[in-house]
Design a protein around this motif. Structure first.
Motif, PDB file in Angstrom:
ATOM      1  N   GLN A 317       0.823  -1.206   0.000  1.00 24.10           N
ATOM      2  CA  GLN A 317       0.000   0.000   0.000  1.00 24.10           C
ATOM      3  C   GLN A 317       0.862   1.263   0.000  1.00 24.10           C
ATOM      4  O   GLN A 317       0.547   2.249  -0.679  1.00 24.10           O
ATOM      5  CB  GLN A 317      -0.928  -0.008   1.210  1.00 24.10           C
ATOM      6  N   LEU A 318       1.967   1.234   0.748  1.00 22.87           N
ATOM      7  CA  LEU A 318       2.857   2.401   0.785  1.00 22.87           C
ATOM      8  C   LEU A 318       3.574   2.603  -0.549  1.00 22.87           C
ATOM      9  O   LEU A 318       3.875   3.734  -0.933  1.00 22.87           O
ATOM     10  CB  LEU A 318       3.883   2.238   1.909  1.00 22.87           C
ATOM     11  N   LEU A 319       3.858   1.519  -1.254  1.00 20.01           N
ATOM     12  CA  LEU A 319       4.523   1.640  -2.549  1.00 20.01           C
ATOM     13  C   LEU A 319       3.632   2.300  -3.598  1.00 20.01           C
ATOM     14  O   LEU A 319       4.138   2.895  -4.559  1.00 20.01           O
ATOM     15  CB  LEU A 319       4.967   0.259  -3.042  1.00 20.01           C
ATOM     16  N   ASN A 320       2.335   2.197  -3.423  1.00 19.63           N
ATOM     17  CA  ASN A 320       1.409   2.776  -4.398  1.00 19.63           C
ATOM     18  C   ASN A 320       1.149   4.264  -4.150  1.00 19.63           C
ATOM     19  O   ASN A 320       0.400   4.883  -4.920  1.00 19.63           O
ATOM     20  CB  ASN A 320       0.075   2.016  -4.361  1.00 19.63           C
ATOM     21  N   LYS A 321       1.761   4.832  -3.126  1.00 15.44           N
ATOM     22  CA  LYS A 321       1.509   6.237  -2.805  1.00 15.44           C
ATOM     23  C   LYS A 321       2.577   7.123  -3.447  1.00 15.44           C
ATOM     24  O   LYS A 321       3.741   6.748  -3.553  1.00 15.44           O
ATOM     25  CB  LYS A 321       1.516   6.441  -1.284  1.00 15.44           C
ATOM     26  N   THR A 322       2.159   8.307  -3.870  1.00 14.15           N
ATOM     27  CA  THR A 322       3.050   9.294  -4.475  1.00 14.15           C
ATOM     28  C   THR A 322       3.539  10.242  -3.391  1.00 14.15           C
ATOM     29  O   THR A 322       2.737  10.830  -2.661  1.00 14.15           O
ATOM     30  CB  THR A 322       2.318  10.085  -5.563  1.00 14.15           C
ATOM     31  N   ILE A 323       4.852  10.388  -3.290  1.00 18.41           N
ATOM     32  CA  ILE A 323       5.417  11.222  -2.227  1.00 18.41           C
ATOM     33  C   ILE A 323       5.951  12.552  -2.747  1.00 18.41           C
ATOM     34  O   ILE A 323       6.285  13.440  -1.944  1.00 18.41           O
ATOM     35  CB  ILE A 323       6.552  10.478  -1.492  1.00 18.41           C
ATOM     36  N   ALA A 324       6.056  12.749  -4.067  1.00 13.08           N
ATOM     37  CA  ALA A 324       6.606  14.003  -4.589  1.00 13.08           C
ATOM     38  C   ALA A 324       6.123  14.211  -6.008  1.00 13.08           C
ATOM     39  O   ALA A 324       5.789  13.260  -6.729  1.00 13.08           O
ATOM     40  CB  ALA A 324       8.133  13.997  -4.556  1.00 13.08           C
ATOM     41  N   LEU A 325       6.070  15.480  -6.395  1.00 15.29           N
ATOM     42  CA  LEU A 325       5.729  15.872  -7.754  1.00 15.29           C
ATOM     43  C   LEU A 325       6.920  16.582  -8.372  1.00 15.29           C
ATOM     44  O   LEU A 325       7.469  17.514  -7.782  1.00 15.29           O
ATOM     45  CB  LEU A 325       4.512  16.804  -7.755  1.00 15.29           C
ATOM     46  N   SER A 326       7.324  16.149  -9.541  1.00 18.36           N
ATOM     47  CA  SER A 326       8.494  16.740 -10.191  1.00 18.36           C
ATOM     48  C   SER A 326       8.057  17.883 -11.101  1.00 18.36           C
ATOM     49  O   SER A 326       7.159  17.734 -11.932  1.00 18.36           O
ATOM     50  CB  SER A 326       9.239  15.682 -11.013  1.00 18.36           C
ATOM     51  N   ASP A 327       8.699  19.049 -10.929  1.00 19.29           N
ATOM     52  CA  ASP A 327       8.470  20.219 -11.775  1.00 19.29           C
ATOM     53  C   ASP A 327       6.991  20.621 -11.816  1.00 19.29           C
ATOM     54  O   ASP A 327       6.418  20.902 -12.879  1.00 19.29           O
ATOM     55  CB  ASP A 327       8.971  19.948 -13.206  1.00 19.29           C
ATOM     56  N   PHE A 328       6.373  20.643 -10.632  1.00 28.10           N
ATOM     57  CA  PHE A 328       4.968  21.058 -10.560  1.00 28.10           C
ATOM     58  C   PHE A 328       4.899  22.489 -10.059  1.00 28.10           C
ATOM     59  O   PHE A 328       5.513  22.847  -9.050  1.00 28.10           O
ATOM     60  CB  PHE A 328       4.191  20.129  -9.624  1.00 28.10           C
ATOM     61  N   GLU A 329       4.141  23.315 -10.756  1.00 27.94           N
ATOM     62  CA  GLU A 329       4.003  24.713 -10.375  1.00 27.94           C
ATOM     63  C   GLU A 329       2.580  25.164 -10.651  1.00 27.94           C
ATOM     64  O   GLU A 329       1.987  24.807 -11.676  1.00 27.94           O
ATOM     65  CB  GLU A 329       4.988  25.588 -11.140  1.00 27.94           C
ATOM     66  N   LEU A 330       2.036  25.952  -9.744  1.00 30.15           N
ATOM     67  CA  LEU A 330       0.683  26.453  -9.910  1.00 30.15           C
ATOM     68  C   LEU A 330       0.662  27.499 -11.020  1.00 30.15           C
ATOM     69  O   LEU A 330       1.535  28.353 -11.133  1.00 30.15           O
ATOM     70  CB  LEU A 330       0.197  27.071  -8.601  1.00 30.15           C
ATOM     71  N   ALA A 331      -0.396  27.417 -11.834  1.00 30.27           N
ATOM     72  CA  ALA A 331      -0.549  28.417 -12.889  1.00 30.27           C
ATOM     73  C   ALA A 331      -0.868  29.781 -12.312  1.00 30.27           C
ATOM     74  O   ALA A 331      -0.462  30.818 -12.851  1.00 30.27           O
ATOM     75  CB  ALA A 331      -1.652  27.972 -13.855  1.00 30.27           C
ATOM     76  N   SER A 332      -1.584  29.805 -11.189  1.00 30.69           N
ATOM     77  CA  SER A 332      -1.917  31.088 -10.565  1.00 30.69           C
ATOM     78  C   SER A 332      -0.713  31.769  -9.956  1.00 30.69           C
ATOM     79  O   SER A 332      -0.688  32.999  -9.796  1.00 30.69           O
ATOM     80  CB  SER A 332      -2.978  30.873  -9.469  1.00 30.69           C
ATOM     81  N   ALA A 333       0.363  30.961  -9.628  1.00 32.09           N
ATOM     82  CA  ALA A 333       1.571  31.575  -9.076  1.00 32.09           C
ATOM     83  C   ALA A 333       2.284  32.441 -10.102  1.00 32.09           C
ATOM     84  O   ALA A 333       3.007  33.379  -9.748  1.00 32.09           O
ATOM     85  CB  ALA A 333       2.520  30.498  -8.546  1.00 32.09           C
TER      86      ALA A 333
END
Length: 338
Positions: A317-333
């Motif tokens: 179950q822990l292996l199926n979880k996402t712990i980080a997003l690569s190069d993610f940025e909010l468009a509103s930022a």
């Protein structure tokens, strides 16, 4: 000596003048020697003066080279300081320009009246909340916190009607739709789950040797009381004394001793600790490798135990979880400046 007849015609002092010739010769020799000695002395003095002049020239050249090296070093240092001063001046000018633009913006907002000032305040408040949403994602990997901040920003923009407010509102709406599809675990929640997994690993019972799968014979009886429960308890207690297995088709491994049991549990705990460290640093590769290593140890040594199978399921179950997003940025930022 015989005296010649012509001797009477010579001057009386002629005989006395004959010894003066050798004296004159000696005087000439002495003067020649003195002349050459003086000449050699003058040449020696001239050579000495020339040698000293060369020495002074060499020293002067070395001094000139040292001074040239120092001058070059000072020029390089001066150039570096000049470059640094120019860079600082550029930064200062850019900062002053930003301050000037901000001041002009504030003046324009104030001069536009109370309505324009309130509009600007709403946009600033929404931009501040968007900035906090970005921090929730980048630092805390908190999607729920980011959604809450963006929803608050939309609330601030409800009464805003400017073009900038409309662009910011559209970007925030797009970000909320994107975040609704993102599944990422916060570091705090993941740390708690991994800590619970560590506790369960420490509670693993020592390994024992078994024959077969342990589910045959009287082990199928689930009763704990009555005559069936008594029969099952007696069987488990005395079956080893009543029966001796002389032949068994499968390999029976010798159970590990206490030291080996501790080593196995320590290896599993270390792998889980690496997964905890990887989750803090948002390193998905190390996180996955560490959990797979822990699962491999459980599969190799605790595959036939209930505790081991339960831990393997928890790790899956822990292996199926996402712990980080690569190069993610909010468009509103991108619509805000901080």
């Amino acid at each position: 000596m015989t005296r010649d007849a012509n001797d009477d015609m010579l001057p009386p002092d002629y005989a006395l003048r004959q010894p003066e010739a050798p004296a004159k010769a000696q005087g000439n020799v002495a003067r020649s020697v003195l002349f050459w000695v003086a000449t050699v002395a003058l040449l020696a003095l001239f050579a000495l003066a020339l040698w000293r002049q060369q020495q002074h020239s060499r020293q002067a050249e070395q001094r000139i080279e040292e001074l040239s090296g120092r001058i070059e070093t000072l020029q390089q240092d001066l150039q570096q300081r000049k470059s640094a001063a120019q860079a600082e001046q550029q930064v200062f000018e850019q900062t002053m320009q930003q301050y000037q633009e901000t001041l002009e913006s504030i003046r324009a907002e104030v001069s536009g009246g109370a309505q324009a000032f309130a509009e600007a305040q709403r946009v600033h408040a929404a931009s501040y909340l968007v900035h906090h949403a970005s921090l929730h994602i980048r630092l805390g990997r908190d999607i729920d916190g980011a959604k809450a901040a963006l929803n608050s920003a939309l609330s601030e923009l409800q009464l805003a009607t400017s073009e900038r407010a409309n662009r910011l509102r559209a970007a925030i709406t797009a970000d909320l739709q994107t975040l609704a599809q993102v599944q990422i675990v916060s570091p705090l929640m993941l740390a708690r789950e991994l800590n619970e997994l560590q506790v369960r690993v420490n509670q693993l019972e020592p390994l024992r040797s078994t024959l077969g799968n342990g589910d045959k014979g009287l082990n199928l009886i689930e009763a704990q009381d009555g005559w069936l429960g008594y029969l099952k308890q007696s069987w488990d207690q005395y079956a080893g004394d009543w029966f001796v297995v002389r032949r068994y088709d499968e390999v029976v491994n010798t159970p590990p001793d206490a030291l080996e049991n501790r080593r196995i549990k320590l290896a599993i705990s270390l792998a889980i600790s690496e997964a905890q460290l990887a989750s803090v640093h948002a390193d998905p590769l190390l996180y996955t490798e560490a959990l797979k290593r822990a699962r491999g140890y459980l599969l190799a040594f605790y595959s036939n135990t209930d505790q081991g199978e339960a831990l393997q399921q928890a790790i899956d179950q822990l292996l199926n979880k996402t712990i980080a997003l690569s190069d993610f940025e909010l468009a509103s930022a991108q619509e805000t400046k901080w």
